[in-house]
Design an enzyme around this catalytic site. Structure first.
Site, PDB file in Angstrom:
ATOM      1  N   VAL A  77      -3.426   5.734   5.648  1.00  0.00           N
ATOM      2  CA  VAL A  77      -2.906   6.335   6.882  1.00  0.00           C
ATOM      3  C   VAL A  77      -2.310   7.700   6.580  1.00  0.00           C
ATOM      4  O   VAL A  77      -2.509   8.659   7.340  1.00  0.00           O
ATOM      5  CB  VAL A  77      -1.866   5.413   7.539  1.00  0.00           C
ATOM      6  CG1 VAL A  77      -1.215   6.095   8.743  1.00  0.00           C
ATOM      7  CG2 VAL A  77      -2.519   4.097   7.979  1.00  0.00           C
TER       8      VAL A  77
ATOM      9  N   ARG B 114       3.594  10.061  -4.572  1.00  0.00           N
ATOM     10  CA  ARG B 114       3.822   9.507  -5.895  1.00  0.00           C
ATOM     11  C   ARG B 114       2.654   9.918  -6.782  1.00  0.00           C
ATOM     12  O   ARG B 114       1.511   9.901  -6.362  1.00  0.00           O
ATOM     13  CB  ARG B 114       3.937   7.986  -5.838  1.00  0.00           C
ATOM     14  CG  ARG B 114       5.153   7.488  -5.083  1.00  0.00           C
ATOM     15  CD  ARG B 114       5.270   5.988  -5.170  1.00  0.00           C
ATOM     16  NE  ARG B 114       5.489   5.538  -6.543  1.00  0.00           N
ATOM     17  CZ  ARG B 114       5.588   4.262  -6.905  1.00  0.00           C
ATOM     18  NH1 ARG B 114       5.483   3.311  -5.987  1.00  0.00           N
ATOM     19  NH2 ARG B 114       5.793   3.936  -8.173  1.00  0.00           N
TER      20      ARG B 114
ATOM     21  N   TYR C 294       5.137  -9.716   3.442  1.00  0.00           N
ATOM     22  CA  TYR C 294       4.990  -8.354   3.942  1.00  0.00           C
ATOM     23  C   TYR C 294       5.479  -8.258   5.386  1.00  0.00           C
ATOM     24  O   TYR C 294       6.259  -7.362   5.741  1.00  0.00           O
ATOM     25  CB  TYR C 294       3.531  -7.931   3.828  1.00  0.00           C
ATOM     26  CG  TYR C 294       3.206  -6.590   4.442  1.00  0.00           C
ATOM     27  CD1 TYR C 294       3.685  -5.407   3.886  1.00  0.00           C
ATOM     28  CD2 TYR C 294       2.394  -6.498   5.576  1.00  0.00           C
ATOM     29  CE1 TYR C 294       3.381  -4.175   4.444  1.00  0.00           C
ATOM     30  CE2 TYR C 294       2.082  -5.271   6.133  1.00  0.00           C
ATOM     31  CZ  TYR C 294       2.572  -4.118   5.572  1.00  0.00           C
ATOM     32  OH  TYR C 294       2.265  -2.899   6.141  1.00  0.00           O
TER      33      TYR C 294
END
Length: 321
Positions: free
Chosen positions: A12, A33, A143
């Protein structure tokens, strides 16, 4: 307007980067990252971060920022090796998110857009009974639980401060460069593998990456988005069988589907310990996006078939084997 985007190298995030970097009125800071993203326009600033947890220092990234789009997260991990998976999800998705939001509020950020998940609502719906944005959450996996808890924490921050919160819960996102099960499906179709999925009569809501990105962009400054939760999809629910046929057409490879009854697949999956896969293939998961449409005046800009064609073209160019 200066905007901070987290998770800029994710699926995304990359879609947002492409769209937002073309907007000359946006001054974009992309938190990544690992190595910086190559090929970005000069007006896009990249900032490397070591990780996402309660101890991450965002002060430099938040300097002058008006809007944060938070798409970074710990997502579903196959064969999770964490000794306490729920704690691992909470460390990133809850504590990391809330720490960023608190630091954003102190830095004077006006709006915080949180990319959550439909898993906050649950794992499936009866046909014709879609999830709605303001229904009672019922997450099942770690999650989904962590995303729900992050949402709850963000709402508490919004109630105590002037920080505006916008929560977006996407369904399954697909588009150019998609990975995981959707990519496997395209590979099967491209190779002409016969699939026992020709008699699945479920209904599932999906969302094209282009449509999700468009909604997120809408929420950057829409006054009606303040402190709201939105569900998002393409606005057309399709069965697994129909998806395979339409994806095959987009690939130029007619789907070879065997009409095996869904109950046979479900029994077989249960015997093999693959209930979750069976649910994704045979179960229904629908969302009602009427609130998103009515409150924001938002309409998905591209259709399912256009999105599938773009996805197929990218696959054939870069990933077909």
């Amino acid at each position: 307007m200066r905007v901070l985007l987290t998770g800029a190298t994710g699926f995304v995030g990359r879609g947002l980067l492409e769209r937002m970097s073309a907007q000359v009125n946006l001054e974009l800071v992309a938190a990544v990252r690992g190595r910086p993203v190559p090929g970005l326009p000069e007006h896009v600033e990249t900032l490397q971060i070591a990780g996402l947890d309660a101890d991450t220092d965002w002060r430099k990234a938040l300097d002058g920022v008006e809007v944060v789009i938070h798409s970074a997260a710990r997502v579903h991990v196959m064969h999770d090796a964490a000794s306490d998976p729920l704690a691992a999800f909470r460390n990133v998705n809850v504590e990391g998110t809330l720490s960023l939001a608190r630091q954003a509020e102190k830095a004077g950020v006006r709006r915080f857009i949180f990319i959550s998940s439909i898993k906050v609502n649950g794992e499936g719906t009866p046909v014709g009974m879609p999830y709605i944005a303001d229904a009672q959450p019922a997450p099942v996996d770690h999650y989904g639980i962590s995303k729900m808890e992050a949402e709850q924490g963000l709402r508490a921050i919004a109630a105590e401060t002037e920080l505006e919160i916008v929560i977006i819960r996407p369904t399954l996102v697909y588009g150019p460069g998609v990975k995981a099960n959707f990519l496997s499906m395209m590979r099967w179709l491209h190779k002409g593998v016969p699939l026992p999925l020709g008699a699945i009569h479920n209904r599932r809501s999906l969302v094209a990456l282009d449509n999700l990105v468009d909604l997120i962009m809408t929420c950057i400054d829409h006054p009606a988005a303040v402190n709201q939760t939105f569900l998002v999809s393409d606005g057309e629910d399709i069965s697994t069988t129909e998806l395979l046929r339409r994806m095959g057409a987009a690939l130029g490879k007619p789907a070879r589907l065997l009409p095996v009854p869904s109950w046979v697949l479900e029994v077989g999956a249960a015997m093999l310990g693959k209930r979750a896969l069976s649910q994704r293939l045979c179960g229904s998961l629908q969302v009602d996006i009427s609130k998103t449409r009515e409150l924001l005046g938002w309409v998905p800009p591209i259709s399912v078939d256009v999105a599938l064609r773009k996805t197929a073209e990218n696959f054939l160019e870069h990933q077909a084997q």
